[in-house]
Design a protein around this motif. Structure first.
Motif, PDB file in Angstrom:
ATOM      1  N   VAL A   1      25.792  10.362 -89.966  1.00 47.40           N
ATOM      2  CA  VAL A   1      26.375  11.085 -90.944  1.00 47.40           C
ATOM      3  C   VAL A   1      27.291  12.339 -90.090  1.00 47.40           C
ATOM      4  CG1 VAL A   1      25.153  12.629 -92.200  1.00 47.40           C
ATOM      5  CG2 VAL A   1      24.254  10.664 -91.801  1.00 47.40           C
TER       6      VAL A   1
ATOM      7  N   ASP B   1      29.820  15.710 -91.477  1.00 42.00           N
ATOM      8  CA  ASP B   1      29.598  16.731 -92.395  1.00 42.00           C
ATOM      9  C   ASP B   1      31.108  16.759 -92.072  1.00 42.00           C
ATOM     10  OD1 ASP B   1      29.508  18.958 -93.559  1.00 42.00           O
ATOM     11  OD2 ASP B   1      27.840  19.707 -92.520  1.00 42.00           O
TER      12      ASP B   1
ATOM     13  N   ASN C   1      32.502  18.813 -94.290  1.00 46.42           N
ATOM     14  CA  ASN C   1      32.429  20.612 -94.250  1.00 46.42           C
ATOM     15  C   ASN C   1      32.447  21.915 -92.965  1.00 46.42           C
ATOM     16  OD1 ASN C   1      32.785  22.467 -97.117  1.00 46.42           O
ATOM     17  ND2 ASN C   1      30.509  24.214 -95.797  1.00 46.42           N
TER      18      ASN C   1
ATOM     19  N   ALA D   1      19.687  14.988 -95.007  1.00 46.16           N
ATOM     20  CA  ALA D   1      20.796  15.461 -95.480  1.00 46.16           C
ATOM     21  C   ALA D   1      21.968  14.700 -96.486  1.00 46.16           C
ATOM     22  CB  ALA D   1      22.184  15.900 -93.590  1.00 46.16           C
ATOM     23  N   ILE D   2      21.991  13.743 -96.829  1.00 46.94           N
ATOM     24  CA  ILE D   2      22.197  12.652 -97.024  1.00 46.94           C
ATOM     25  C   ILE D   2      21.686  13.004 -98.480  1.00 46.94           C
ATOM     26  CG2 ILE D   2      22.930  10.357 -98.052  1.00 46.94           C
ATOM     27  CD1 ILE D   2      22.410   9.713 -95.064  1.00 46.94           C
TER      28      ILE D   2
ATOM     29  N   ARG E   1      22.295  17.185 -99.552  1.00 47.78           N
ATOM     30  CA  ARG E   1      23.561  17.707 -99.472  1.00 47.78           C
ATOM     31  C   ARG E   1      25.195  16.352-100.252  1.00 47.78           C
ATOM     32  NH1 ARG E   1      26.152  20.450 -95.206  1.00 47.78           N
ATOM     33  NH2 ARG E   1      28.428  19.257 -96.309  1.00 47.78           N
TER      34      ARG E   1
ATOM     35  N   GLY F   1      25.195  13.229 -99.496  1.00 52.85           N
ATOM     36  CA  GLY F   1      25.922  12.367 -99.336  1.00 52.85           C
ATOM     37  C   GLY F   1      26.525  11.142 -99.453  1.00 52.85           C
ATOM     38  N   TYR F   2      28.190  10.293 -99.154  1.00 52.18           N
ATOM     39  CA  TYR F   2      28.545   8.913 -99.679  1.00 52.18           C
ATOM     40  C   TYR F   2      28.607   8.028 -98.592  1.00 52.18           C
ATOM     41  CZ  TYR F   2      32.525  11.767 -98.881  1.00 52.18           C
ATOM     42  OH  TYR F   2      34.052  12.495 -98.516  1.00 52.18           O
TER      43      TYR F   2
ATOM     44  N   GLN G   1      27.743   7.855 -93.542  1.00 52.48           N
ATOM     45  CA  GLN G   1      27.186   8.630 -94.141  1.00 52.48           C
ATOM     46  C   GLN G   1      28.001   9.935 -94.074  1.00 52.48           C
ATOM     47  OE1 GLN G   1      25.381   7.501 -98.003  1.00 52.48           O
ATOM     48  NE2 GLN G   1      25.403   5.737 -96.471  1.00 52.48           N
ATOM     49  N   TYR G   2      28.787  10.567 -95.312  1.00 48.41           N
ATOM     50  CA  TYR G   2      29.211  11.547 -94.948  1.00 48.41           C
ATOM     51  C   TYR G   2      29.022  12.120 -96.410  1.00 48.41           C
ATOM     52  CZ  TYR G   2      33.247   8.879 -92.038  1.00 48.41           C
ATOM     53  OH  TYR G   2      33.196   7.923 -91.637  1.00 48.41           O
ATOM     54  N   LEU G   3      28.759  13.809 -95.534  1.00 56.11           N
ATOM     55  CA  LEU G   3      28.676  14.635 -96.360  1.00 56.11           C
ATOM     56  C   LEU G   3      30.136  15.591 -96.672  1.00 56.11           C
ATOM     57  CD1 LEU G   3      25.858  16.752 -94.500  1.00 56.11           C
ATOM     58  CD2 LEU G   3      26.038  14.631 -96.213  1.00 56.11           C
TER      59      LEU G   3
ATOM     60  N   GLN H   1      32.626  21.515 -99.414  1.00 57.58           N
ATOM     61  CA  GLN H   1      32.465  22.757 -99.569  1.00 57.58           C
ATOM     62  C   GLN H   1      33.467  23.772-100.420  1.00 57.58           C
ATOM     63  OE1 GLN H   1      28.560  24.340 -98.659  1.00 57.58           O
ATOM     64  NE2 GLN H   1      27.388  22.100 -99.151  1.00 57.58           N
TER      65      GLN H   1
END
Length: 236
Positions: free
Chosen positions: A16, A18, A20, A187-188, A191, A193-194, A207-209, A212
């Motif tokens: 995953v 992040d 951001n 986290a997904i 936040r 996640g997609y 997945q990606y967060l 922001q």
């Protein structure tokens, strides 16, 4: 013609990312290269490494671009590697069965002894995650450091992909996305996640967060205008 339904696995290891906090430092890229070129997946070829047009085999790459319209612009760093899809299109197209998905943990791997370097899997992958090792003429990809994460000789905290351990900002998380109580699943969920390019219906495990956006900081000039003036000889 009917399409076979992919088997649903009880466990799916994945990354995953992040976005951001990713700063585009490429620590994940270099640590991945170092670990895998000296491990069971390597060596990973580098052609003309110090020349004008260097090429090489990498399991992980970071793409960077500018987004937005001036003055509301931002720099985006986007790490990308094999997404270990639940329904990986690279597997059924392989004529020798070299490309396969493990049932015990969902990791997609390549059996180098069976690979003939035909590139069918690279053409089938919509994410560009497969690379041909020019020296060995076999297809390569991220293995989630499968030779590391199960190594009982290593300390438990080190049994993570090399890229996860190397990230200075903690932008890379690793775990079982099928376990609702795992760090990655939380986290997904928390936040938003997609998946990358869900329209391809490959069901990526990675997945990606999302980034922001924050309000821009006040400029120095505006801050100075509001600050009280100082007399000559006064020290701040």
């Amino acid at each position: 013609m009917t399409t076979a339904t992919p088997e649903t696995l009880a466990k799916q290891l994945a990354l995953v990312i992040d976005l951001n906090v990713c700063v585009g430092c490429h620590a994940c890229v270099t640590s991945c290269k170092q670990w895998n070129t000296s491990g069971s997946a390597g060596p990973l070829a580098d052609e003309n490494a110090y020349g004008a047009n260097p090429t090489g085999t990498f399991f992980n790459r970071v793409q960077t671009w500018e987004a937005g319209t001036f003055p509301e612009t931002e720099t985006v760093h986007f790490p990308k590697s094999c997404l270990h899809c639940e329904d990986p299109p690279c597997v059924p197209v392989c004529p020798t069965g070299a490309s396969y998905k493990r049932k015990e943990d969902g990791i997609v791997l390549v059996d180098y002894d069976k690979c003939i370097g035909c590139k069918y899997c690279a053409w089938a992958c919509p994410y560009g995650a497969r690379e041909l090792d020019e020296e060995r003429q076999v297809m390569t990809k991220c293995t989630l450091c499968v030779d590391r994460i199960y190594d009982e000789k290593m300390a438990p905290d080190d049994r993570k992909p090399a890229c996860v351990k190397a990230c200075p900002t903690g932008a890379r998380l690793f775990g079982d996305v099928k376990d609702p109580e795992s760090e990655v699943s939380k986290a997904i969920r928390e936040r938003g996640g997609y998946s990358l390019m869900p329209e391809w219906d490959t069901k990526p495990a990675n997945q990606y967060l999302p980034r922001q956006k924050t309000a821009p900081a006040a400029s120095t000039s505006s801050a100075g205008a509001d600050a009280p003036s100082r007399g000559r000889g006064e020290v701040a």
